[in-house]
Design a protein around this motif. Structure first.
Motif, PDB file in Angstrom:
ATOM      1  N   MET A   1       0.855  -1.200   0.000  1.00 18.78           N
ATOM      2  CA  MET A   1       0.000   0.000   0.000  1.00 18.78           C
ATOM      3  C   MET A   1       0.880   1.235   0.000  1.00 18.78           C
ATOM      4  SD  MET A   1      -2.897   1.038   2.777  1.00 18.78           S
ATOM      5  CE  MET A   1      -3.697  -0.531   2.514  1.00 18.78           C
ATOM      6  N   PRO A   2       0.688   2.160  -0.910  1.00 17.34           N
ATOM      7  CA  PRO A   2       1.563   3.343  -0.976  1.00 17.34           C
ATOM      8  C   PRO A   2       1.353   4.264   0.205  1.00 17.34           C
ATOM      9  CG  PRO A   2      -0.295   3.587  -2.485  1.00 17.34           C
ATOM     10  CD  PRO A   2      -0.365   2.197  -1.946  1.00 17.34           C
ATOM     11  N   THR A   3       2.429   4.924   0.593  1.00 20.07           N
ATOM     12  CA  THR A   3       2.327   5.929   1.641  1.00 20.07           C
ATOM     13  C   THR A   3       1.785   7.217   1.045  1.00 20.07           C
ATOM     14  OG1 THR A   3       4.180   4.954   2.800  1.00 20.07           O
ATOM     15  CG2 THR A   3       3.632   7.211   3.373  1.00 20.07           C
ATOM     16  N   LYS A   4       0.820   7.871   1.722  1.00 17.35           N
ATOM     17  CA  LYS A   4       0.142   9.045   1.158  1.00 17.35           C
ATOM     18  C   LYS A   4       1.060  10.249   1.085  1.00 17.35           C
ATOM     19  CE  LYS A   4      -4.092   9.989   1.490  1.00 17.35           C
ATOM     20  NZ  LYS A   4      -4.539   9.544   0.185  1.00 17.35           N
ATOM     21  N   LEU A   5       1.936  10.419   2.082  1.00 15.40           N
ATOM     22  CA  LEU A   5       2.739  11.640   2.117  1.00 15.40           C
ATOM     23  C   LEU A   5       4.221  11.280   2.145  1.00 15.40           C
ATOM     24  CD1 LEU A   5       0.785  13.726   4.767  1.00 15.40           C
ATOM     25  CD2 LEU A   5       0.590  13.847   2.298  1.00 15.40           C
ATOM     26  N   GLU A   6       4.958  11.791   1.186  1.00 16.33           N
ATOM     27  CA  GLU A   6       6.395  11.567   1.205  1.00 16.33           C
ATOM     28  C   GLU A   6       7.040  12.419   2.289  1.00 16.33           C
ATOM     29  OE1 GLU A   6       8.015  12.167  -2.641  1.00 16.33           O
ATOM     30  OE2 GLU A   6       6.746  10.662  -3.611  1.00 16.33           O
ATOM     31  N   ILE A   7       6.555  13.648   2.459  1.00 17.39           N
ATOM     32  CA  ILE A   7       7.023  14.507   3.533  1.00 17.39           C
ATOM     33  C   ILE A   7       5.843  14.732   4.470  1.00 17.39           C
ATOM     34  CG2 ILE A   7       7.978  16.752   4.131  1.00 17.39           C
ATOM     35  CD1 ILE A   7       9.219  16.867   1.377  1.00 17.39           C
ATOM     36  N   SER A   8       5.956  14.229   5.691  1.00 14.17           N
ATOM     37  CA  SER A   8       4.813  14.251   6.589  1.00 14.17           C
ATOM     38  C   SER A   8       4.411  15.669   6.950  1.00 14.17           C
ATOM     39  CB  SER A   8       5.141  13.475   7.879  1.00 14.17           C
ATOM     40  OG  SER A   8       4.109  13.606   8.807  1.00 14.17           O
ATOM     41  N   ASP A   9       3.072  15.900   6.963  1.00 10.71           N
ATOM     42  CA  ASP A   9       2.562  17.189   7.430  1.00 10.71           C
ATOM     43  C   ASP A   9       2.839  17.394   8.914  1.00 10.71           C
ATOM     44  OD1 ASP A   9       1.488  18.515   5.239  1.00 10.71           O
ATOM     45  OD2 ASP A   9      -0.281  17.237   5.224  1.00 10.71           O
ATOM     46  N   ASP A  10       3.152  16.279   9.631  1.00 12.35           N
ATOM     47  CA  ASP A  10       3.405  16.398  11.060  1.00 12.35           C
ATOM     48  C   ASP A  10       4.628  17.249  11.346  1.00 12.35           C
ATOM     49  OD1 ASP A  10       2.348  13.017  11.942  1.00 12.35           O
ATOM     50  OD2 ASP A  10       1.212  14.854  11.606  1.00 12.35           O
ATOM     51  N   ALA A  11       5.494  17.431  10.359  1.00 13.23           N
ATOM     52  CA  ALA A  11       6.702  18.226  10.567  1.00 13.23           C
ATOM     53  C   ALA A  11       6.393  19.713  10.655  1.00 13.23           C
ATOM     54  CB  ALA A  11       7.695  17.965   9.442  1.00 13.23           C
ATOM     55  N   ARG A  12       5.211  20.109  10.219  1.00  8.69           N
ATOM     56  CA  ARG A  12       4.834  21.523  10.237  1.00  8.69           C
ATOM     57  C   ARG A  12       3.882  21.807  11.393  1.00  8.69           C
ATOM     58  NH1 ARG A  12       2.614  22.850   4.377  1.00  8.69           N
ATOM     59  NH2 ARG A  12       2.084  20.635   4.338  1.00  8.69           N
ATOM     60  N   PRO A  13       3.901  23.024  11.934  1.00  9.50           N
ATOM     61  CA  PRO A  13       2.917  23.369  12.967  1.00  9.50           C
ATOM     62  C   PRO A  13       1.506  23.231  12.417  1.00  9.50           C
ATOM     63  CG  PRO A  13       4.664  25.026  12.841  1.00  9.50           C
ATOM     64  CD  PRO A  13       4.860  24.114  11.675  1.00  9.50           C
ATOM     65  N   LEU A  14       0.559  22.972  13.305  1.00  7.69           N
ATOM     66  CA  LEU A  14      -0.818  22.739  12.885  1.00  7.69           C
ATOM     67  C   LEU A  14      -1.380  23.887  12.056  1.00  7.69           C
ATOM     68  CD1 LEU A  14      -2.678  21.054  15.896  1.00  7.69           C
ATOM     69  CD2 LEU A  14      -2.283  20.124  13.627  1.00  7.69           C
ATOM     70  N   ASP A  15      -1.133  25.116  12.507  1.00  8.42           N
ATOM     71  CA  ASP A  15      -1.750  26.247  11.821  1.00  8.42           C
ATOM     72  C   ASP A  15      -1.133  26.528  10.455  1.00  8.42           C
ATOM     73  OD1 ASP A  15       0.669  27.137  12.728  1.00  8.42           O
ATOM     74  OD2 ASP A  15      -0.098  28.879  13.809  1.00  8.42           O
ATOM     75  N   GLU A  16      -0.060  25.807  10.098  1.00 11.11           N
ATOM     76  CA  GLU A  16       0.553  25.986   8.784  1.00 11.11           C
ATOM     77  C   GLU A  16       0.173  24.873   7.810  1.00 11.11           C
ATOM     78  OE1 GLU A  16       4.752  26.461   9.092  1.00 11.11           O
ATOM     79  OE2 GLU A  16       4.637  28.123  10.529  1.00 11.11           O
ATOM     80  N   ARG A  17      -0.544  23.876   8.297  1.00  9.63           N
ATOM     81  CA  ARG A  17      -0.924  22.768   7.421  1.00  9.63           C
ATOM     82  C   ARG A  17      -2.188  23.118   6.638  1.00  9.63           C
ATOM     83  NH1 ARG A  17      -0.508  17.869  11.859  1.00  9.63           N
ATOM     84  NH2 ARG A  17       1.388  18.635  12.894  1.00  9.63           N
ATOM     85  N   PRO A  18      -2.351  22.556   5.437  1.00  7.99           N
ATOM     86  CA  PRO A  18      -3.563  22.838   4.656  1.00  7.99           C
ATOM     87  C   PRO A  18      -4.803  22.264   5.330  1.00  7.99           C
ATOM     88  CG  PRO A  18      -2.261  21.106   3.613  1.00  7.99           C
ATOM     89  CD  PRO A  18      -1.419  21.660   4.729  1.00  7.99           C
ATOM     90  N   VAL A  19      -5.934  22.942   5.144  1.00  3.61           N
ATOM     91  CA  VAL A  19      -7.199  22.496   5.725  1.00  3.61           C
ATOM     92  C   VAL A  19      -7.760  21.358   4.887  1.00  3.61           C
ATOM     93  CG1 VAL A  19      -9.573  23.152   6.260  1.00  3.61           C
ATOM     94  CG2 VAL A  19      -7.705  24.758   6.710  1.00  3.61           C
ATOM     95  N   LEU A  20      -8.063  20.244   5.542  1.00  2.22           N
ATOM     96  CA  LEU A  20      -8.664  19.102   4.855  1.00  2.22           C
ATOM     97  C   LEU A  20     -10.190  19.164   4.910  1.00  2.22           C
ATOM     98  CD1 LEU A  20      -8.323  16.312   3.462  1.00  2.22           C
ATOM     99  CD2 LEU A  20      -8.349  15.293   5.760  1.00  2.22           C
TER     100      LEU A  20
END
Length: 447
Positions: A1-20
Motif C-alpha cells: 500500500m503506498p504511503t500518502k505523504l512523502e514529507i509528513s505534514d506532522d513536521a509543520r505546525p498545525l496552523d501551517e498545514r492545509p485544511v482538509l
C-alpha cells in the motif's frame, strides 16, 4: 500500500498545514411528528436540534476530538459529515484531492457522488463485533472494499494489499488471520481488522466513533497507539468522537467540547486540560477517575441532566446546570419549576404536602417564558411569596436568583420576571475559543 505523504505534514505546525475539512455552521434538525390531527392540518410539532451551528477546521495530519456526554450531538455531527444523517444547513468543504475533483461541499452531493468520495473518507465504528460480517472471513472482508469501489480486480494485487493491511495493524503472521471469522477473534483483534479494512482504500480522513469504548481497558491504549502509527505512516487525519476525556488527552491535538448540539469550547488539547475555560469543560475534567486510590479529587459535577433537545434552554444551554450562571445566561419560567422540585426532594413528606397544597403550578405568563407566575391556592394567603423567601434564604448563592429582575406580589400569588437571555457566541479567549458569558467582555463584569 503506498504511503500518502512523502514529507509528513506532522513536521509543520498545525496552523501551517492545509485544511482538509472545513465545517461551517453545520445544522442537523430532526422534525418531530405530532398527533394525527397535527399532521392532517400541516401543523409543525417542532424539531430536535441535534446539531445546531457547529464550526471547526480540521487540518491535514491533525486529530480533532469531539467530546461530550451522550446526547451532545457528537456522533450525529460525525454521521452528517459522512452523509449518514440529513444536513439541515451549513457547509462542509472537503479537500478531496485532484483525483476526486479538488475541494467539494459535501452538503451538495447526491448519494452517487458521495459514494465515490467515500473512498477518501472512512469510518471506524464503535462496536467491532457488529461492524464485521460474521459470515465473511477476514481476508474476504478486507478485499470487499476494493471490489465494491472497483479499485482493482487483479487477484494478486488484492491479496498483496490485504496482506499489507493486516501486517500494518499487527495481525501477523498474516496466514493465521486471513481465513479466520470474526467470532474467532478477540475484541482488540476485531478492531484491528476494522482498522485494516478502513485503510484499504488509502483514505485521507478517518472518522473514529468511540473506537475503543467497547474494548477491555488492557487493549485500549494499544489500539490508540496503533491509530497514531497509522496516522504517521499513511498521513491520515482523524476526527475522533468520544465521551472519554482521558483517551482524548492521549490521542488528540485539538479538543472540541460539545453540549446539546453546539461546541462550547475548542482549542489545543494541552490548553484545554491545563486551563479549561467553560464550566462544562471543568465538570467533564472533574469526572475523570483518579487511578491512584490513595488520592482523592474533588467532584464538582454538574447538577441535573442534559436538557431536552426538542426544547433547549434559552440563552446558554448549560445554564440550568451551571454553578457560575448569572443574569444573561437565560433564566426562564421552567427554571422556577426545577428550583421548586429540587427543594421538594430535600424536605420531609409532610412539609412537601403542606407547601404543595399552598401553591399552584408555576406557569409562564408570556410566550418567551421570561415572566413566570407562582399562584396562591388560597387567594391573598401570601403562601407563594413566603415559599420563595424560604427557598432563597436556604440557598442565597443559587445562580437562579441572579437571573431574576423583579418579584411582584399580588392577591393571586407572585409574578417573577427574568433577564433577557443572550445566546453566547464562540469567542477567542487566550489560545482557545469558548462560548461563555464569563469570558465575554460585554457581560463578564456582571458575573
Amino acid at each position: 500500500m503506498p504511503t500518502k505523504l512523502e514529507i509528513s505534514d506532522d513536521a509543520r505546525p498545525l496552523d501551517e498545514r492545509p485544511v482538509l475539512l472545513d465545517v461551517e455552521d453545520l445544522r442537523v434538525h430532526f422534525a418531530l411528528r405530532g398527533g394525527f390531527f397535527d399532521r392532517l392540518l400541516g401543523r409543525s410539532s417542532g424539531s430536535v436540534k441535534a446539531v445546531d451551528g457547529v464550526s471547526f477546521k480540521l487540518r491535514r495530519g491533525e486529530v480533532i476530538g469531539l467530546v461530550g456526554e451522550s446526547g451532545s450531538g457528537k456522533t450525529t455531527t460525525a454521521r452528517a459529515l459522512l452523509g449518514l444523517a440529513p444536513i439541515t444547513g451549513g457547509s462542509v468543504r472537503f479537500d478531496a484531492g485532484p483525483e476526486f475533483g479538488g475541494e467539494v461541499d459535501l452538503t451538495t452531493l447526491r448519494e452517487r457522488e458521495f459514494r465515490t468520495l467515500r473512498r477518501n473518507i472512512q469510518l471506524v465504528f464503535q462496536d467491532p463485533h457488529a461492524s464485521l460480517n460474521p459470515a465473511m472471513d477476514i481476508g474476504t472482508a478486507l478485499a470487499h472494499p476494493l471490489k465494491i469501489h472497483k479499485v482493482t480486480n487483479d487477484r494478486d494485487e488484492i491479496a498483496a494489499r490485504v496482506r499489507d493491511a493486516l501486517e500494518r495493524v499487527g495481525l501477523a503472521p498474516v496466514e493465521r488471520y486471513l481465513h479466520k471469522y470474526p467470532a474467532d477473534l478477540s475484541g482488540g483483534q476485531k478492531q484491528r481488522a476494522v482498522l485494516a479494512r478502513a485503510i484499504m482504500l488509502d483514505p485521507a480522513l478517518l472518522v473514529a466513533d468511540e473506537p475503543v469504548s467497547m474494548l477491555d481497558m488492557s487493549v485500549r491504549a494499544k489500539i490508540l497507539e496503533l491509530m497514531l502509527d497509522l496516522k504517521r505512516d499513511l498521513g491520515l487525519t482523524y476526527l475522533y468522537v468520544t465521551h472519554d476525556l482521558a483517551t482524548a488527552k492521549f490521542f488528540c491535538d485539538t479538543i472540541a467540547i460539545m453540549y446539546l448540539g453546539r461546541i462550547v469550547e475548542i482549542g489545543p488539547a494541552e490548553q484545554i486540560y491545563a486551563d479549561p475555560k467553560h464550566p462544562y469543560t471543568r465538570s467533564l475534567l472533574a469526572a475523570i477517575p483518579e487511578p491512584d486510590p490513595r488520592r482523592s479529587a474533588p467532584r464538582n459535577l454538574p447538577r441535573g441532566e442534559v436538557p431536552d433537545a426538542a426544547r433547549p434552554p434559552l440563552g446558554c444551554s448549560f445554564h440550568p446546570r451551571c454553578p457560575s450562571a448569572f443574569g444573561p445566561c437565560g433564566w426562564e419560567a421552567r427554571d422556577l419549576t426545577a428550583l421548586l422540585e429540587q427543594r421538594w426532594t430535600n424536605v420531609s413528606e409532610q412539609q412537601y404536602e403542606q407547601e404543595r397544597s399552598a401553591v399552584g403550578e408555576p406557569t409562564a405568563v408570556d410566550d418567551a417564558g421570561l415572566v413566570a407566575r407562582l399562584p396562591d391556592e388560597r387567594a391573598g394567603s401570601g403562601a407563594a411569596a413566603m415559599l420563595l423567601n424560604e427557598v432563597r434564604a436556604g440557598d442565597p448563592d443559587e445562580p437562579f436568583w441572579k437571573g431574576v429582575t423583579s418579584v411582584e406580589q399580588d392577591d393571586a400569588g407572585v409574578r417573577i420576571a427574568f433577564n433577557d437571555p443572550v445566546d453566547p457566541p464562540l469567542l477567542e479567549h487566550d489560545a482557545v475559543k469558548v462560548a461563555c458569558h464569563l469570558h465575554d467582555p460585554t457581560f463578564s463584569s456582571q458575573a
